[in-house]
Design an enzyme around this catalytic site. Structure first.
Site, mmCIF file in Angstrom:
data_model
loop_
_atom_site.group_PDB
_atom_site.id
_atom_site.type_symbol
_atom_site.label_atom_id
_atom_site.label_comp_id
_atom_site.label_asym_id
_atom_site.label_seq_id
_atom_site.Cartn_x
_atom_site.Cartn_y
_atom_site.Cartn_z
ATOM 1 N N GLN A 276 0.822 -1.200 0.000
ATOM 2 C CA GLN A 276 0.000 0.000 0.000
ATOM 3 C C GLN A 276 0.859 1.254 0.000
ATOM 4 O O GLN A 276 0.554 2.238 -0.677
ATOM 5 C CB GLN A 276 -0.930 -0.005 1.217
ATOM 6 C CG GLN A 276 -2.222 0.754 1.000
ATOM 7 C CD GLN A 276 -3.059 0.131 -0.112
ATOM 8 O OE1 GLN A 276 -3.038 -1.068 -0.327
ATOM 9 N NE2 GLN A 276 -3.796 0.957 -0.829
ATOM 10 N N HIS A 279 2.157 2.928 -3.330
ATOM 11 C CA HIS A 279 1.329 3.805 -4.168
ATOM 12 C C HIS A 279 1.765 5.256 -4.114
ATOM 13 O O HIS A 279 1.781 5.952 -5.129
ATOM 14 C CB HIS A 279 -0.144 3.737 -3.720
ATOM 15 C CG HIS A 279 -0.910 2.591 -4.279
ATOM 16 N ND1 HIS A 279 -1.306 2.529 -5.587
ATOM 17 C CD2 HIS A 279 -1.375 1.459 -3.693
ATOM 18 C CE1 HIS A 279 -1.979 1.412 -5.796
ATOM 19 N NE2 HIS A 279 -2.035 0.741 -4.660
ATOM 20 N N GLU A 344 -10.070 2.889 3.667
ATOM 21 C CA GLU A 344 -10.369 2.557 2.281
ATOM 22 C C GLU A 344 -10.281 1.039 2.089
ATOM 23 O O GLU A 344 -11.175 0.423 1.515
ATOM 24 C CB GLU A 344 -9.363 3.265 1.369
ATOM 25 C CG GLU A 344 -9.512 2.944 -0.104
ATOM 26 C CD GLU A 344 -8.377 3.499 -0.933
ATOM 27 O OE1 GLU A 344 -8.555 3.605 -2.161
ATOM 28 O OE2 GLU A 344 -7.300 3.811 -0.376
ATOM 29 N N HIS A 345 -9.180 0.444 2.545
ATOM 30 C CA HIS A 345 -8.990 -1.008 2.504
ATOM 31 C C HIS A 345 -8.781 -1.510 3.928
ATOM 32 O O HIS A 345 -7.977 -0.949 4.675
ATOM 33 C CB HIS A 345 -7.742 -1.393 1.696
ATOM 34 C CG HIS A 345 -7.672 -0.794 0.327
ATOM 35 N ND1 HIS A 345 -7.035 0.413 0.071
ATOM 36 C CD2 HIS A 345 -8.138 -1.243 -0.867
ATOM 37 C CE1 HIS A 345 -7.118 0.675 -1.221
ATOM 38 N NE2 HIS A 345 -7.785 -0.307 -1.810
ATOM 39 N N ASP A 378 -7.216 -5.004 -5.986
ATOM 40 C CA ASP A 378 -6.759 -4.000 -6.946
ATOM 41 C C ASP A 378 -6.905 -4.500 -8.382
ATOM 42 O O ASP A 378 -7.144 -3.710 -9.295
ATOM 43 C CB ASP A 378 -5.292 -3.657 -6.693
ATOM 44 C CG ASP A 378 -5.097 -2.795 -5.454
ATOM 45 O OD1 ASP A 378 -6.079 -2.203 -4.978
ATOM 46 O OD2 ASP A 378 -3.944 -2.721 -4.967
ATOM 47 N N HIS A 437 -52.377 23.431 -4.655
ATOM 48 C CA HIS A 437 -52.191 21.979 -4.664
ATOM 49 C C HIS A 437 -53.546 21.279 -4.472
ATOM 50 O O HIS A 437 -53.862 20.296 -5.149
ATOM 51 C CB HIS A 437 -51.245 21.550 -3.525
ATOM 52 C CG HIS A 437 -49.797 21.820 -3.797
ATOM 53 N ND1 HIS A 437 -49.317 23.062 -4.097
ATOM 54 C CD2 HIS A 437 -48.723 20.975 -3.809
ATOM 55 C CE1 HIS A 437 -48.008 22.993 -4.277
ATOM 56 N NE2 HIS A 437 -47.618 21.725 -4.108
#
Length: 446
Positions: A276, A279, A344-345, A378, A437
């Site tokens: 991770q 990245h 996120e993960h 991924d 209405h």
């Protein structure tokens, strides 16, 4: 390399802290989108006013290359696929297949409910007409992001898809002169588009790509929705242009949390943290463990694995900046921590991992057990890797078919059914002082 946060000892330590307090104690890269909005606003305004000319100028300024044209020629797409490494092609084909299987299962049928005799409401799902899909291309190429954006849009039934990805400088000609791919997106990105039969691809990156999609230019008609991850300037452009165009999310730096106990393999855990961190120097990597022995062993493994990894400097910057080990009394306390952080993960590497994973409430995607690492998601799990970051998994989901569709309610009613409910409409209309209405109903019963 790692900071440690010890929440053991007092068994109530974690339960005493609110989720907000837990998040404040844990590292995440700061991402000031508001400041970036100030930077991108004049860029977006200029593209709105001057179209292609402005897009080309900003592309040359930010990417140090000026494409011959914004739209990628069809021949360049075909050539990229023809020249693609067969092993990469095989992997992309299988990734597309698996992703399509998962996302096709997300399609919803229209549902009709009779709320009273003579009155029905049908809920149907209608795809947006046109989408702009952004594929990053800064440090590395992301053909997998082409798959993750295009497949759910196609399965949703979107009729018009456009992809934008930053142009690359190709200095493969004699003496370092521009080569045949100068000004085009990365060839593996183009190959993925060709595999997916997407022929509308643009050599545009960053905020200028979002503005091009939102406002439209001479080359690119405007879209209804923009999806896909990107840097802070892409996030800022999405924030600025939201309302002019729909967006999926403002993606921030990537992140992983690993909840592990004494049964976890420290070599696996270390490898997943490094993966991770690879990245982005701003990637956040969190290990939450009920085992001090495991934490020690993971640090030993990091000492072995980090020096051997290809992107060592980037990994070290991420681990030193946003890496942490959180020690907790037990897995229950660990669950509270990872739920508060809303990764996120999230990997679960514990005893009875499936049962523990079933209790998770806040995560973009959950990876269960020792043989479901994040890289599987991924590329080839079939799940989507465009996921909520920055604790937005508390309220947002990953990219899915539903992001490309709109829910529409279709109401049908007979004259008799309207007359039956007219007194109640009259009561509510009068309570809101909206007597027209009431009249619109009463005129139908005369």
């Amino acid at each position: 390399m790692w900071r440690r946060l010890d929440l053991r000892g007092d068994a109530a330590t974690v339960t005493k802290l609110s989720p907000v307090e837990i998040r404040r104690r844990l590292p995440r890269a700061a991402l000031d989108v508001d400041v970036a909005v100030e930077t991108v606003q004049p860029i977006c305004d200029d593209i709105r006013d001057r179209g292609d000319a402005a897009v080309l100028e900003y592309t040359e300024r930010f990417d140090q290359v000026r494409p011959a044209g914004l739209r990628v020629p069809a021949e360049a797409l075909r050539r990229a696929l023809d020249e693609l490494d067969p092993a990469v092609r095989d992997a992309l084909v299988e990734a597309i297949r698996r992703t399509r299987v998962v996302h096709r299962a997300q399609l919803r049928e229209a549902v009709t409910v009779e709320v009273a005799p003579g009155t029905t409401v049908t809920e149907k799902w209608v795809p947006v007409d046109r989408v702009g899909l952004y594929v990053p291309g800064g440090r590395v190429a992301y053909p997998s992001s082409v798959v993750m954006n295009v497949v759910p849009a196609q399965e949703a039934g979107v009729g018009s898809l456009a992809v934008a990805s930053p142009p690359q400088r190709d200095l493969s000609g004699p003496g370092g002169t521009p080569g045949p791919r100068d000004g085009l997106p990365h060839p593996v990105v183009l190959a993925a588009c060709q595999l997916l039969e997407v022929d509308e691809v643009y050599s545009v990156g960053g905020a200028q790509a979002v503005a091009m999609f939102a406002y439209g230019t001479e080359s690119c008609p405007p879209v209804d929705l923009v999806t896909g991850p990107g840097n802070v300037y892409v996030a800022a452009a999405k924030r600025l242009l939201r309302g002019i165009v729909g967006i999926d999310a403002e993606a921030g730096p990537t992140e992983v949390a690993i909840l592990a106990d004494h049964t976890a393999d420290p070599a696996y855990v270390a490898a997943d943290l490094i993966a991770q961190a690879e990245h982005d120097p701003l990637a956040a990597c969190l290990l939450v463990s009920s085992s001090a022995d495991l934490a020690d062993a993971v640090e030993v493994e990091l000492g072995k694995q980090v020096p051997a990894t290809r992107h060592r400097e980037r990994v070290e910057e991420a681990l030193n900046g946003q890496g942490a080990i959180v020690l907790v009394d037990d897995v229950d306390a660990g669950l509270r921590v990872v739920d508060a952080w809303a990764a996120e993960h999230l990997e679960i590497q514990t005893e009875n991992a499936a049962a523990v994973a079933a209790r998770v409430r806040h995560a973009g995607a959950v990876f269960v057990g020792p043989y479901a690492p994040v890289p599987l998601g991924d590329y080839l799990a079939g799940s989507n890797h465009v996921l909520p970051t920055g604790a937005t998994a508390r309220h947002s989901s990953g990219l899915a078919v539903g992001a490309f569709q709109r829910q529409v309610h279709v109401v049908e009613c007979t004259k008799e059914a309207l007359a039956a409910v007219a007194p109640r409409i009259a009561a509510l209309g009068a309570a809101e002082d909206l007597l027209a209405h009431v009249d619109a109903v009463e005129v139908r019963s005369q």
